[in-house]
Design a protein around this motif. Structure first.
Motif, PDB file in Angstrom:
ATOM      1  N   THR A  38       0.819  -1.220   0.000  1.00 39.02           N
ATOM      2  CA  THR A  38       0.000   0.000   0.000  1.00 39.02           C
ATOM      3  C   THR A  38       0.851   1.267   0.000  1.00 39.02           C
ATOM      4  OG1 THR A  38      -0.150  -0.123   2.420  1.00 39.02           O
ATOM      5  CG2 THR A  38      -1.932  -1.140   1.145  1.00 39.02           C
ATOM      6  N   LEU A  66      -4.331   6.275   1.646  1.00 43.26           N
ATOM      7  CA  LEU A  66      -4.765   6.091   3.030  1.00 43.26           C
ATOM      8  C   LEU A  66      -3.574   6.007   3.981  1.00 43.26           C
ATOM      9  CD1 LEU A  66      -7.560   3.416   2.409  1.00 43.26           C
ATOM     10  CD2 LEU A  66      -7.883   5.848   2.837  1.00 43.26           C
ATOM     11  N   THR A  67      -3.722   6.631   5.137  1.00 43.23           N
ATOM     12  CA  THR A  67      -2.670   6.559   6.148  1.00 43.23           C
ATOM     13  C   THR A  67      -2.936   5.464   7.171  1.00 43.23           C
ATOM     14  OG1 THR A  67      -3.808   8.256   7.447  1.00 43.23           O
ATOM     15  CG2 THR A  67      -2.099   9.004   5.907  1.00 43.23           C
ATOM     16  N   ASP A  68      -4.181   5.097   7.361  1.00 43.29           N
ATOM     17  CA  ASP A  68      -4.511   4.015   8.282  1.00 43.29           C
ATOM     18  C   ASP A  68      -4.210   2.679   7.601  1.00 43.29           C
ATOM     19  OD1 ASP A  68      -6.636   1.878   9.255  1.00 43.29           O
ATOM     20  OD2 ASP A  68      -6.407   3.321  10.883  1.00 43.29           O
ATOM     21  N   ARG A  69      -3.316   1.875   8.201  1.00 40.25           N
ATOM     22  CA  ARG A  69      -2.872   0.641   7.551  1.00 40.25           C
ATOM     23  C   ARG A  69      -4.027  -0.347   7.371  1.00 40.25           C
ATOM     24  NH1 ARG A  69      -0.785  -4.474   8.891  1.00 40.25           N
ATOM     25  NH2 ARG A  69       0.720  -5.252   7.356  1.00 40.25           N
ATOM     26  N   GLY A  70      -4.855  -0.488   8.384  1.00 35.37           N
ATOM     27  CA  GLY A  70      -5.964  -1.426   8.276  1.00 35.37           C
ATOM     28  C   GLY A  70      -6.911  -1.070   7.145  1.00 35.37           C
ATOM     29  N   GLN A  71      -7.225   0.211   7.026  1.00 37.12           N
ATOM     30  CA  GLN A  71      -8.102   0.654   5.943  1.00 37.12           C
ATOM     31  C   GLN A  71      -7.439   0.453   4.586  1.00 37.12           C
ATOM     32  OE1 GLN A  71      -9.165   4.713   6.776  1.00 37.12           O
ATOM     33  NE2 GLN A  71     -10.468   4.178   8.526  1.00 37.12           N
TER      34      GLN A  71
END
Length: 399
Positions: A38, A66-71
């Motif tokens: 990502t 995206l900065t949120d890894r899970g998202q």
């Protein structure tokens, strides 16, 4: 030549992925290296992360921005699923990774049809793999050491996986000339007599695949339908619906009946074993159900009788799905009982609850030229009811 799609995050697993792709080639296969990282770093990849991310419905920015890894992992999984759906040259898929890439790649693998080889080398493959595998022929190989550098152990494990993926792509299993059309059926212990009779009738013309209705069983049958591996469904036992609605341990998903809607396959259904919700051993039944009618089926399975109110909800749920089916549909109601223990003298005999179920079905049913509701004054395990199921399937399959 069908290709081995080697999938992983090049930003953290580049050397391991390149080693796997080269091992595929040395084994005689054709490898395509896909980057699902990502961060957008795709050095050495045949298909870049940007190209895969572009298949997300909202575009690459919805994945790589995206900065949120899970998202970001969830978004890339959606993009990879869409990307693989565009490919017609997949011989097998080989994934490598830890928890994040395992979740990402196996989500896309689960969208592929049954029979297409899928192999995931993962650090979590020795634990509970059900969330990754689901109702699919997806093989998981424990990486033993983390996928974090090439060494004497990781080279063996990854190399073995690459050779297996290459072998599956190079040597697909052909259909046999003796193969008959597939027919999916659902069964539970309390509908065994019915299903066994139907199976014996239908085996002359079909390969009959019986699925134990334990949550994943119904999903597996519908996965075969989505994969084009069955010619129709006789869905006798819809007991996974009560578990979904009431909270049992063998629940359907919200997509129950979805395959019949999507594929328009001939569908014959009934309400087998919807008189019960399933739990484990007696002491595992939730305290909120302490005063309900319970039946200990065996040391590991406790059944709870569904109420009239629950049966109305069950009937409404089933009809909401059947009314969306555009293929040929027959739905049969056994007016004298829906399971072996829903009969006079048996522990779940409850005419009032059954009547609520049947009334909800009648009320919710929408008449259409392709759909017919059939009520029979028979118990579900009566041989005549089984014969009616088979007859109705033959009528719509041959029509």
């Amino acid at each position: 030549m069908a290709k081995v799609y080697v999938v992983g995050t090049m930003d953290t697993k580049g050397p391991e992925l390149r080693f796997a792709a080269e091992a595929v080639r040395q084994a005689g296969g054709s490898a395509v290296l896909l980057d699902t990282g990502t961060q957008g770093v795709s050095e050495g990849a045949d298909i870049s992360a940007l190209e895969i991310a572009a298949h997300h419905p909202q575009g690459a920015e919805a994945v790589l921005g995206l900065t949120d890894r899970g998202q970001a992992v969830s978004a890339m999984a959606r993009a990879l699923t869409a990307y693989l759906a565009t490919r017609s040259d997949i011989g097998s898929v080989l994934g490598l990774g830890g928890t994040g890439n395992t979740a990402l790649v196996t989500e896309a693998m689960r969208s592929l049809p049954i029979g297409l080889p899928k192999l995931m080398v993962s650090t979590v493959a020795s634990g509970n793999t059900a969330p990754y595998v689901g109702p699919n022929d997806l093989a998981m190989m424990y990486s033993v050491v983390d996928v974090a550098g090439l060494n004497a152990i990781s080279r063996k494990v990854i190399g073995n996986a690459a050779h297996a993926a290459a072998g599956m792509a190079l040597h697909p299993v052909p259909a046999a000339a003796s193969d008959k059309p597939g027919l999916g059926m659902t069964m539970f212990g309390v509908t065994t007599d019915c299903v066994t009779t139907v199976r014996r009738i239908m085996e002359a013309s079909h390969d009959v695949y019986v699925f134990h209705a334990t949550g994943v069983g119904g999903q597996s049958m519908e996965k075969l339908a989505d994969s084009g591996l069955v010619a129709g469904l006789i869905d006798v036992t819809t007991t996974e619906v009560p578990d979904l609605l009431v909270g049992g341990v063998f629940p359907a998903t919200d997509d129950r009946f979805g395959a019949a809607i999507r594929t328009r396959l001939p569908y014959v259904g009934s309400v087998g074993a919807v008189d019960m919700v399933n739990f484990g051993a007696r002491d595992t039944v939730p305290t909120r159900f302490a005063n309900r009618r319970l039946h200990v089926h065996n040391a590991q399975v406790t059944l709870m009788r569904t109420t009239a109110e629950e049966n109305r909800a069950i009937g409404t749920f089933i009809m909401s799905r059947l009314n969306r089916m555009d293929g040929q549909v027959r739905f049969l109601i056994p007016l004298k009982g829906v399971s072996a223990i829903d009969a006079p003298g048996q522990p779940f005999h409850d005419p009032e609850a059954d009547a609520a179920l049947f009334d909800a079905i009648r009320t919710g049913w929408i008449e259409a030229p392709n759909r017919r509701l059939v009520e029979l004054d028979l118990h579900i395990n009566d041989p005549l009811f089984a014969a009616a199921l088979a007859d109705n399937f033959r009528q719509i399959a041959n029509g």
